[in-house]
Write a protein that holds these residues in place. Sequence first.
Motif, PDB file in Angstrom:
ATOM      1  N   GLY A  68       0.808  -1.210   0.000  1.00 40.72           N
ATOM      2  CA  GLY A  68       0.000   0.000   0.000  1.00 40.72           C
ATOM      3  C   GLY A  68       0.838   1.256   0.000  1.00 40.72           C
ATOM      4  O   GLY A  68       2.074   1.218  -0.003  1.00 40.72           O
ATOM      5  N   THR A  69       0.165   2.378   0.024  1.00 38.10           N
ATOM      6  CA  THR A  69       0.811   3.690   0.037  1.00 38.10           C
ATOM      7  C   THR A  69       1.374   3.972   1.419  1.00 38.10           C
ATOM      8  O   THR A  69       0.692   3.782   2.427  1.00 38.10           O
ATOM      9  CB  THR A  69      -0.215   4.784  -0.339  1.00 38.10           C
ATOM     10  OG1 THR A  69      -0.771   4.458  -1.613  1.00 38.10           O
ATOM     11  CG2 THR A  69       0.434   6.154  -0.382  1.00 38.10           C
ATOM     12  N   GLU A  70       2.611   4.418   1.435  1.00 34.27           N
ATOM     13  CA  GLU A  70       3.262   4.764   2.704  1.00 34.27           C
ATOM     14  C   GLU A  70       2.413   5.791   3.442  1.00 34.27           C
ATOM     15  O   GLU A  70       1.902   6.740   2.857  1.00 34.27           O
ATOM     16  CB  GLU A  70       4.653   5.329   2.420  1.00 34.27           C
ATOM     17  CG  GLU A  70       5.464   5.611   3.654  1.00 34.27           C
ATOM     18  CD  GLU A  70       6.906   5.953   3.333  1.00 34.27           C
ATOM     19  OE1 GLU A  70       7.644   6.317   4.269  1.00 34.27           O
ATOM     20  OE2 GLU A  70       7.307   5.875   2.152  1.00 34.27           O
ATOM     21  N   TRP A  71       2.258   5.534   4.741  1.00 33.29           N
ATOM     22  CA  TRP A  71       1.474   6.430   5.577  1.00 33.29           C
ATOM     23  C   TRP A  71       2.271   6.697   6.839  1.00 33.29           C
ATOM     24  O   TRP A  71       2.463   5.787   7.651  1.00 33.29           O
ATOM     25  CB  TRP A  71       0.122   5.776   5.903  1.00 33.29           C
ATOM     26  CG  TRP A  71      -0.792   6.639   6.689  1.00 33.29           C
ATOM     27  CD1 TRP A  71      -1.505   7.712   6.237  1.00 33.29           C
ATOM     28  CD2 TRP A  71      -1.091   6.518   8.081  1.00 33.29           C
ATOM     29  NE1 TRP A  71      -2.236   8.255   7.259  1.00 33.29           N
ATOM     30  CE2 TRP A  71      -2.000   7.536   8.415  1.00 33.29           C
ATOM     31  CE3 TRP A  71      -0.686   5.638   9.082  1.00 33.29           C
ATOM     32  CZ2 TRP A  71      -2.497   7.710   9.693  1.00 33.29           C
ATOM     33  CZ3 TRP A  71      -1.184   5.810  10.357  1.00 33.29           C
ATOM     34  CH2 TRP A  71      -2.090   6.844  10.648  1.00 33.29           C
ATOM     35  N   GLY A  72       2.773   7.917   6.989  1.00 35.75           N
ATOM     36  CA  GLY A  72       3.645   8.233   8.120  1.00 35.75           C
ATOM     37  C   GLY A  72       4.856   7.309   8.078  1.00 35.75           C
ATOM     38  O   GLY A  72       5.477   7.144   7.029  1.00 35.75           O
ATOM     39  N   PHE A 114       4.822   4.106   8.217  1.00 38.37           N
ATOM     40  CA  PHE A 114       4.387   2.744   7.908  1.00 38.37           C
ATOM     41  C   PHE A 114       4.282   2.471   6.414  1.00 38.37           C
ATOM     42  O   PHE A 114       3.853   3.317   5.635  1.00 38.37           O
ATOM     43  CB  PHE A 114       3.021   2.472   8.538  1.00 38.37           C
ATOM     44  CG  PHE A 114       2.973   2.762  10.010  1.00 38.37           C
ATOM     45  CD1 PHE A 114       3.711   1.994  10.908  1.00 38.37           C
ATOM     46  CD2 PHE A 114       2.206   3.798  10.505  1.00 38.37           C
ATOM     47  CE1 PHE A 114       3.678   2.256  12.266  1.00 38.37           C
ATOM     48  CE2 PHE A 114       2.164   4.075  11.868  1.00 38.37           C
ATOM     49  CZ  PHE A 114       2.902   3.303  12.750  1.00 38.37           C
ATOM     50  N   ILE A 115       4.655   1.233   6.053  1.00 34.88           N
ATOM     51  CA  ILE A 115       4.414   0.705   4.711  1.00 34.88           C
ATOM     52  C   ILE A 115       3.413  -0.433   4.916  1.00 34.88           C
ATOM     53  O   ILE A 115       3.747  -1.467   5.508  1.00 34.88           O
ATOM     54  CB  ILE A 115       5.695   0.157   4.048  1.00 34.88           C
ATOM     55  CG1 ILE A 115       6.814   1.209   4.014  1.00 34.88           C
ATOM     56  CG2 ILE A 115       5.380  -0.384   2.655  1.00 34.88           C
ATOM     57  CD1 ILE A 115       6.599   2.341   3.062  1.00 34.88           C
ATOM     58  N   ALA A 169       7.214  -0.958  10.026  1.00 33.91           N
ATOM     59  CA  ALA A 169       7.823   0.258  10.558  1.00 33.91           C
ATOM     60  C   ALA A 169       9.315   0.023  10.756  1.00 33.91           C
ATOM     61  O   ALA A 169       9.718  -0.966  11.369  1.00 33.91           O
ATOM     62  CB  ALA A 169       7.178   0.640  11.886  1.00 33.91           C
ATOM     63  N   ALA A 170      10.134   0.928  10.251  1.00 33.37           N
ATOM     64  CA  ALA A 170      11.581   0.817  10.395  1.00 33.37           C
ATOM     65  C   ALA A 170      11.996   1.253  11.791  1.00 33.37           C
ATOM     66  O   ALA A 170      11.577   2.304  12.279  1.00 33.37           O
ATOM     67  CB  ALA A 170      12.293   1.666   9.344  1.00 33.37           C
ATOM     68  N   ILE A 171      12.803   0.405  12.428  1.00 33.10           N
ATOM     69  CA  ILE A 171      13.391   0.739  13.721  1.00 33.10           C
ATOM     70  C   ILE A 171      14.837   0.258  13.696  1.00 33.10           C
ATOM     71  O   ILE A 171      15.217  -0.528  12.827  1.00 33.10           O
ATOM     72  CB  ILE A 171      12.612   0.103  14.914  1.00 33.10           C
ATOM     73  CG1 ILE A 171      12.748  -1.419  14.911  1.00 33.10           C
ATOM     74  CG2 ILE A 171      11.144   0.517  14.887  1.00 33.10           C
ATOM     75  CD1 ILE A 171      12.270  -2.056  16.217  1.00 33.10           C
TER      76      ILE A 171
END
Length: 134
Positions: A31-35, A37-38, A51-53
């Motif tokens: 989906g479209t990246e949101w904040g 989140f992918i 979410a990248a951490i």
Amino acid sequence: MSVDLNHIIIHARDNRESAEFLARVLGLEVGTEWGPFIPVATGNGVTLDFAAIPAESIVMQHYAFLVSDEEFDAALSYIADTGITYYADPHMKQPGEINHHHGGRGVYFLDPAGHGMEIITKPYASHEPTPVAA
């Protein structure tokens, strides 16, 4: 009121890489990246938000996906064709094999962040509580 799981956040070193990896294996859309989140949406409406951490903060989790026989064949073909190591067991002692639990088929593999992924064609049988002796 019914209670349904709506979304879950999956930690990743690279959220785009992990989302695209799982989407390719399962034949889903990213989906479209949101904040931060992918998202990857599953067929039952649950969204997996990657979410990248920092890598040192990632704790291995396990995610199991119930798929059709056709989806299993396509996923296993992709996994094998791209050289992803897969296993018949969650302890990763049976590489290159599939299991036949509950009358279906299943495999385990790791995603780019090291999470344990599982695809199965039959849901696990429910576990009945053990009766207490009188």
